[in-house]
Design a protein around this motif. Structure first.
Motif, PDB file in Angstrom:
ATOM      1  N   ASP A  39      -2.755  13.636  64.505  1.00  0.00           N
ATOM      2  CA  ASP A  39      -2.762  12.238  64.069  1.00  0.00           C
ATOM      3  C   ASP A  39      -3.880  12.081  63.040  1.00  0.00           C
ATOM      4  O   ASP A  39      -5.061  12.235  63.366  1.00  0.00           O
ATOM      5  CB  ASP A  39      -2.985  11.317  65.259  1.00  0.00           C
ATOM      6  CG  ASP A  39      -2.802   9.851  64.885  1.00  0.00           C
ATOM      7  OD1 ASP A  39      -2.545   9.577  63.690  1.00  0.00           O
ATOM      8  OD2 ASP A  39      -2.926   9.002  65.783  1.00  0.00           O
ATOM      9  N   SER A  68      -5.606   9.596  60.119  1.00  0.00           N
ATOM     10  CA  SER A  68      -5.708   8.224  59.634  1.00  0.00           C
ATOM     11  C   SER A  68      -6.873   8.159  58.657  1.00  0.00           C
ATOM     12  O   SER A  68      -8.015   8.473  59.022  1.00  0.00           O
ATOM     13  CB  SER A  68      -5.917   7.252  60.804  1.00  0.00           C
ATOM     14  OG  SER A  68      -6.090   5.939  60.319  1.00  0.00           O
ATOM     15  N   LYS A 121       1.372  11.388  61.135  1.00  0.00           N
ATOM     16  CA  LYS A 121       1.451  11.888  62.494  1.00  0.00           C
ATOM     17  C   LYS A 121       2.505  12.970  62.574  1.00  0.00           C
ATOM     18  O   LYS A 121       3.636  12.769  62.130  1.00  0.00           O
ATOM     19  CB  LYS A 121       1.769  10.754  63.475  1.00  0.00           C
ATOM     20  CG  LYS A 121       1.740  11.186  64.936  1.00  0.00           C
ATOM     21  CD  LYS A 121       1.920   9.999  65.864  1.00  0.00           C
ATOM     22  CE  LYS A 121       1.825  10.428  67.310  1.00  0.00           C
ATOM     23  NZ  LYS A 121       1.999   9.288  68.239  1.00  0.00           N
ATOM     24  N   LYS A 131      -1.738   7.106  56.759  1.00  0.00           N
ATOM     25  CA  LYS A 131      -1.572   7.598  58.120  1.00  0.00           C
ATOM     26  C   LYS A 131      -0.452   8.615  58.142  1.00  0.00           C
ATOM     27  O   LYS A 131       0.588   8.426  57.509  1.00  0.00           O
ATOM     28  CB  LYS A 131      -1.235   6.460  59.085  1.00  0.00           C
ATOM     29  CG  LYS A 131      -2.369   5.449  59.279  1.00  0.00           C
ATOM     30  CD  LYS A 131      -1.967   4.379  60.288  1.00  0.00           C
ATOM     31  CE  LYS A 131      -3.092   3.383  60.502  1.00  0.00           C
ATOM     32  NZ  LYS A 131      -2.711   2.342  61.490  1.00  0.00           N
TER      33      LYS A 131
END
Length: 585
Positions: free
Chosen positions: A548, A550, A561, A559
């Protein structure tokens, strides 16, 4: 050219020229006349002749040397003129006692008249002015507390200190003044060899009995300086004697102790046999070490005695060269043994065994477990790199080692592999390889658990050769692994991991083998399991759910993921793009 005459003086044979013989004969006849009316004159004359013979013998460099008038004059100068013996003791009755006695320095002799063994204690008692009983008690105590080591010192003193045979030597031993009164007194008391004390009669010449008590200033200064140097010399002699005696006694105790340990087979002595590559018996190695170190200490002791004792008897050239030869032989043999010992570890060899591990469920969690052993509790730990000497169930003696390392790596295929590399040292590459091949190490697989021995063994006759085992365990990518029962041996575990943990920390968590050969922690706490970088503008989190990311920089944000659902990307324009796993592939 002078005529030479052969004479027998006090049972000693001499060559003497005619003029010297005539002078010596007149001298002896004059002495006989001086003692003609003295009781015991025959014994006195015999002792005087014996002393003259001793002086002649001391001045001769070889048996063929001819005694000349020069040697006769020197002996007469030492013995004194015949008129010195004609003075009656009554002449000195009116003289003060201080004028009749001259200060004499005691000499160290063995008192054979009051001996129990060799007369050493009696002689030391006379020399130091104490009762011989206390000296004997001191010998007994020192012998007891040194495990008999001072018996050797007593034997050395017995050999080196001359015995007081003649009357003059006995008077020197007691520090008594040699004069005419003492001569007549000893004769009347029945001393057969009393006349020997006339060797120093020149000290007691009548003309020198009353000496001037004044000395020049410079002579006094010279005497003080000489006294200081003598004190320093005596102190050095004492230090040498203490050092030599302490060294010899310590080595004697060490030799005695090692011999006893070897005879009764104390476990600690096994250390020697395990590291000894030359198979030299312990008693022989100890004896050679004793001679190599004790002989220099003996010469220190002898030098100290030479400094303190002016009349110390020489041990002779034969003894000196024999000790030197024995010392050289010991040094050479010890050097040879040392070289052979070092050569036994000159080469390193190894033997590698590789096998495929067949787990019942390779796609599930694999446990790696160390089999606990009781070698340390039952064995005889001898303190050499953790080696333990113990017995197998069949009664065979084996050496147990703990020099073991376990490395976790990624397999090159979908199977688990184990590689066991056994290594050892030897006198040659072949010998080292053969020694390594004799190392025993085992493991078993039970269900999905790999049970590893936490030790390696070899037969006692293989001796200590730096034996060790290195285990390379390769597991496929994606395999989950857990370590159990590593509390005492966690230091042996070596592997790369995403937490930079050591072997002991790794055993507390569950891990998965990654593609790059690094273990990924599956249940580490958030503070430890995440590779997190957060500077206020973004963060990166890597865990079992995926990655993840960010990032925020002012008004812009990003962002991303990556997980089981694929790749999801989101920017500040609210545009989201989904990329499935198939798309990534």
């Amino acid at each position: 050219m002078n005529k030479t005459i052969n004479i027998n003086l006090a049972n000693l044979f001499f060559h003497i020229d005619e003029e010297a013989y005539s002078k010596l004969q007149r001298y002896l006849e004059a002495i006989k006349r001086s003692f003609a009316n003295t009781s015991g004159s025959d014994e006195i004359i015999a002792d005087i002749e014996a002393r003259i013979a001793e002086l002649f013998h001391e001045k001769m460099e070889n048996e063929r040397q001819v005694i000349t008038q020069k040697e006769v004059d020197e002996v007469i100068g030492i013995m004194g003129q015949p008129e010195d013996y004609m003075v009656d003791e009554d002449i000195f009755e009116d003289q003060p006692k201080s004028a009749q006695k001259a200060s004499k320095v005691k000499k160290l002799f063995r008192d054979i008249d009051n001996k129990y063994i060799g007369g050493v204690s009696s002689g030391l008692g006379h020399y130091f002015g104490i009762d011989a009983l206390w000296v004997r008690l001191l010998w007994i105590l020192l012998t007891i507390f040194s495990w008999g080591g001072f018996i050797f010192i007593y034997a050395l003193l017995w050999i080196l200190i001359p015995e007081a045979v003649t009357t003059a030597q006995k008077l020197d031993m007691r520090g008594e003044t040699v004069n005419i009164s003492n001569i007549e007194k000893k004769v009347k008391e029945g001393f057969d060899d009393v006349a020997e004390k006339v060797k120093n009669v020149d000290y007691e010449k009548v003309g020198n009995r009353v000496k001037s008590g004044s000395k020049s200033f410079f002579n006094t200064i010279a005497d003080i300086i000489m006294f200081v140097f003598k004190v320093i010399g005596k102190f050095i002699g004492i230090i040498l004697i203490i050092t030599g005696a302490a060294g010899i006694v310590s080595l004697f105790i060490g030799l005695f102790t090692v011999g006893i340990l070897d005879i009764i087979h104390i476990p600690g002595i096994e250390y020697y046999y395990l590291v000894n590559s030359t198979n030299t018996p312990v008693w022989l190695a100890s004896l050679l070490a004793f001679f190599a170190i004790a002989i220099p200490f003996f010469f220190l002791l002898y030098l100290g005695l030479k400094i303190l004792v002016n009349n110390l008897k020489s041990i002779g050239n034969i003894a000196k060269f024999s000790l030197l030869g024995l010392w050289l032989i010991s040094i050479i043999l010890l050097s040879v043994f040392g070289i052979r010992q070092a050569a036994a570890h000159a080469y390193s060899g190894n033997v590698t065994v590789e096998k495929v591990l067949s787990f019942q469920k390779p796609d599930q969690l694999i446990k790696i477990n160390l089999k606990s052993s009781n070698w340390e509790e039952n064995g005889n730990n001898i303190g050499i790199n953790g080696i333990i000497l113990d017995y197998t169930e069949n009664g065979e003696e084996v050496l147990v080692f703990d020099d073991l390392r376990l490395y976790i790596k990624k397999s090159k295929d979908s199977l688990a592999h184990i590689e066991i590399r056994k290594s050892a040292n030897g006198s040659s590459f072949k010998n080292a390889t053969e020694t390594a091949d004799k190392v025993n190490y085992s493991y078993i697989i039970k269900d999905n658990t790999l049970l590893l021995d936490d030790f390696l063994t070899t037969a006692k006759e293989n001796k200590y050769r730096d034996q060790e085992v290195r285990i390379n365990l390769a597991i496929p990518m994606g395999t989950k692994v857990q370590f159990e029962n590593f509390p005492k041996r966690c230091w042996m575990l070596r592997t790369n991991n995403n937490q930079d943990m050591d072997g002991c920390e790794i055993t507390n968590y569950l891990w998965t083998m990654s593609k790059n050969g690094e273990l990924l922690c599956q249940d580490c706490p958030e503070s430890e399991s995440s590779s997190k970088k957060d500077s206020g503008k973004g963060k990166i989190i890597i865990n079992e759910d995926g990655v993840d990311i960010s990032i925020k920089d002012g008004e812009d944000s990003f962002k991303m993921k990556i997980g089981k659902q694929g790749v999801q990307i989101n920017t500040n324009e609210n545009k989201e793009r989904n990329v499935t796993a198939d798309t990534v592939q």
